[in-house]
Write an enzyme that holds these catalytic residues in place. Sequence first.
Site, PDB file in Angstrom:
ATOM      1  N   SER A 182       0.859  -1.190   0.000  1.00 57.66           N
ATOM      2  CA  SER A 182       0.000   0.000   0.000  1.00 57.66           C
ATOM      3  C   SER A 182       0.890   1.234   0.000  1.00 57.66           C
ATOM      4  O   SER A 182       2.031   1.200   0.464  1.00 57.66           O
ATOM      5  CB  SER A 182      -0.936   0.022   1.211  1.00 57.66           C
ATOM      6  OG  SER A 182      -1.895   1.043   1.032  1.00 57.66           O
TER       7      SER A 182
HETATM    8  C1  SAM Z   1      -1.483   2.498  -4.538  1.00 59.44           C
HETATM    9  S1  SAM Z   1      -2.411   2.059  -3.150  1.00 59.44           S
HETATM   10  C2  SAM Z   1      -3.752   3.172  -3.119  1.00 59.44           C
HETATM   11  C3  SAM Z   1      -3.458   4.602  -2.982  1.00 59.44           C
HETATM   12  C4  SAM Z   1      -4.612   5.383  -2.441  1.00 59.44           C
HETATM   13  N1  SAM Z   1      -5.627   5.632  -3.422  1.00 59.44           N
HETATM   14  C5  SAM Z   1      -4.165   6.636  -1.776  1.00 59.44           C
HETATM   15  O1  SAM Z   1      -4.575   7.719  -2.176  1.00 59.44           O
HETATM   16  O2  SAM Z   1      -3.416   6.528  -0.801  1.00 59.44           O
HETATM   17  C6  SAM Z   1      -3.253   0.596  -3.711  1.00 59.44           C
HETATM   18  C7  SAM Z   1      -4.256   0.094  -2.717  1.00 59.44           C
HETATM   19  O3  SAM Z   1      -5.052  -0.908  -3.351  1.00 59.44           O
HETATM   20  C8  SAM Z   1      -5.442  -1.772  -2.333  1.00 59.44           C
HETATM   21  N2  SAM Z   1      -5.964  -3.015  -2.903  1.00 59.44           N
HETATM   22  C9  SAM Z   1      -5.274  -4.081  -3.398  1.00 59.44           C
HETATM   23  N3  SAM Z   1      -6.103  -5.058  -3.753  1.00 59.44           N
HETATM   24  C10 SAM Z   1      -7.359  -4.607  -3.504  1.00 59.44           C
HETATM   25  C11 SAM Z   1      -8.638  -5.178  -3.648  1.00 59.44           C
HETATM   26  N4  SAM Z   1      -8.812  -6.426  -4.096  1.00 59.44           N
HETATM   27  N5  SAM Z   1      -9.711  -4.436  -3.288  1.00 59.44           N
HETATM   28  C12 SAM Z   1      -9.557  -3.177  -2.794  1.00 59.44           C
HETATM   29  N6  SAM Z   1      -8.364  -2.600  -2.614  1.00 59.44           N
HETATM   30  C13 SAM Z   1      -7.273  -3.299  -2.963  1.00 59.44           C
HETATM   31  C14 SAM Z   1      -4.177  -1.962  -1.509  1.00 59.44           C
HETATM   32  O4  SAM Z   1      -4.460  -2.474  -0.219  1.00 59.44           O
HETATM   33  C15 SAM Z   1      -3.633  -0.555  -1.506  1.00 59.44           C
HETATM   34  O5  SAM Z   1      -4.030   0.125  -0.345  1.00 59.44           O
END
Ligand code: SAM
Length: 384
Positions: free
Chosen positions: A88
């Site tokens: 994340s």
């Molecule tokens: C790049 S980060 C997100 C950044 C966020 N939008 C921010 O502004 O901080 C990607 C996120 O996608 C989430 N993620 C991964 N697989 C996921 C899923 N199946 N459903 C929802 N979220 C997911 C991860 O836990 C992670 O927190």
Amino acid sequence: MSTGETGWTSHAERLADLLRQRGDLLSPEWHRAVSAVPRHLLVPTAFEQSGTGEWTEFATAGSLERVYSPETLITVLSDGGPHRTPISSSTKPDLMVRMLETLDVRDGQRVLEIGTGTGYNAALLAYRLGDDNVFSVDVGADLIELAQARLSAAGFFPTLRASDGADGLPEFAPYDRIIATCSVPAVPWAWADQLAEGGTVLVDLKRAISAGNLVHLRRTGDRLAGRFTARWAAFMAMRHAEATPQASQAARASGDEQVRATATPGKPWNDVPIVWFLAQLRLPPGTTFGYDLDPDTLHPTFTTVSAPDGSWARVNLADSTVTEAGETGVWEAVEWAHDQWSAAGKPKWERLGLTVSPNGTHRLWLDQPDSSTHWDLPDVPAAR
Ligand SMILES: C[S@@+](CC[C@H](N)C(=O)[O-])C[C@H]1O[C@@H](n2cnc3c(N)ncnc32)[C@H](O)[C@@H]1O
């Protein structure tokens, strides 16, 4: 709202100005949002990696210059001993803003975000559209809890849920926009079902690391269709509660396979994610694409393609020579993809589009959805 560190607003405004100067930020609404959201409160700590690969955590309050800059802030690492990988982060604000501009939201529209992470993007959306119009889900229940607490402390109250984003969030549908901040191997049809007619989804479509790009699809009847974005971007892959997160580097085949060298004169291989994307049409699921970096300069020296059976190919970026090993014929698939791309006129991403149908078919096309130049992507389980 309690905004912690004094002086952060001038940093936030400078970031908004910088993003405008660079052409990432176009509209006054997003300028106001970037100036008003305290990223340091939503990301109080982050990790950085040394040249030798070790991760250390730092408090962002002492690094406001860095927090209010176009830098990704890694916030969570997988449990993987020395091979921990980011799971994340707070995405680079320049990329976030480019995506928000592409999404083209209007007052009163309802937006679903897949991948809440730190809540920074949810806060930008809530500032722009109002708390009641913003919904965001993350697969990490602990992340949702933290984001909820920090967003509230900063004065933002979007609706957050801990759930698998592959299912969307049917409870509050329909949405006018869906924005995913994790990549998916296929666009889940649940998202189309939850979009209002004419609504759009912006998502990073990647079946493997590096092999794909952001695509902006509009729902019209029982179709999602639209083009890839001109600028390439990369998100961490969607993960599921029961699965191990995908490593961010290509798996390196090892062992004593017979290695043979092939020359590929005249074909530059150093920046061709479209070719990697097309090569997946001929390669088994689970094939990975990656780069080897020079340990001193951290510049890519080789690109690597590795199939799940251990077959691999490696291109030396200095002289385009290829070394490969294994049964799968990895390099033949990549050469085929390069030929397809060349025959289509070496299009850049923005000439490529995608149509997704309810049965899960993903058709990639050149210039127009009905183009005779098209490729049907092999079926993959839709993001689950
Ligand atoms: C790049 S980060 C997100 C950044 C966020 N939008 C921010 O502004 O901080 C990607 C996120 O996608 C989430 N993620 C991964 N697989 C996921 C899923 N199946 N459903 C929802 N979220 C997911 C991860 O836990 C992670 O927190």
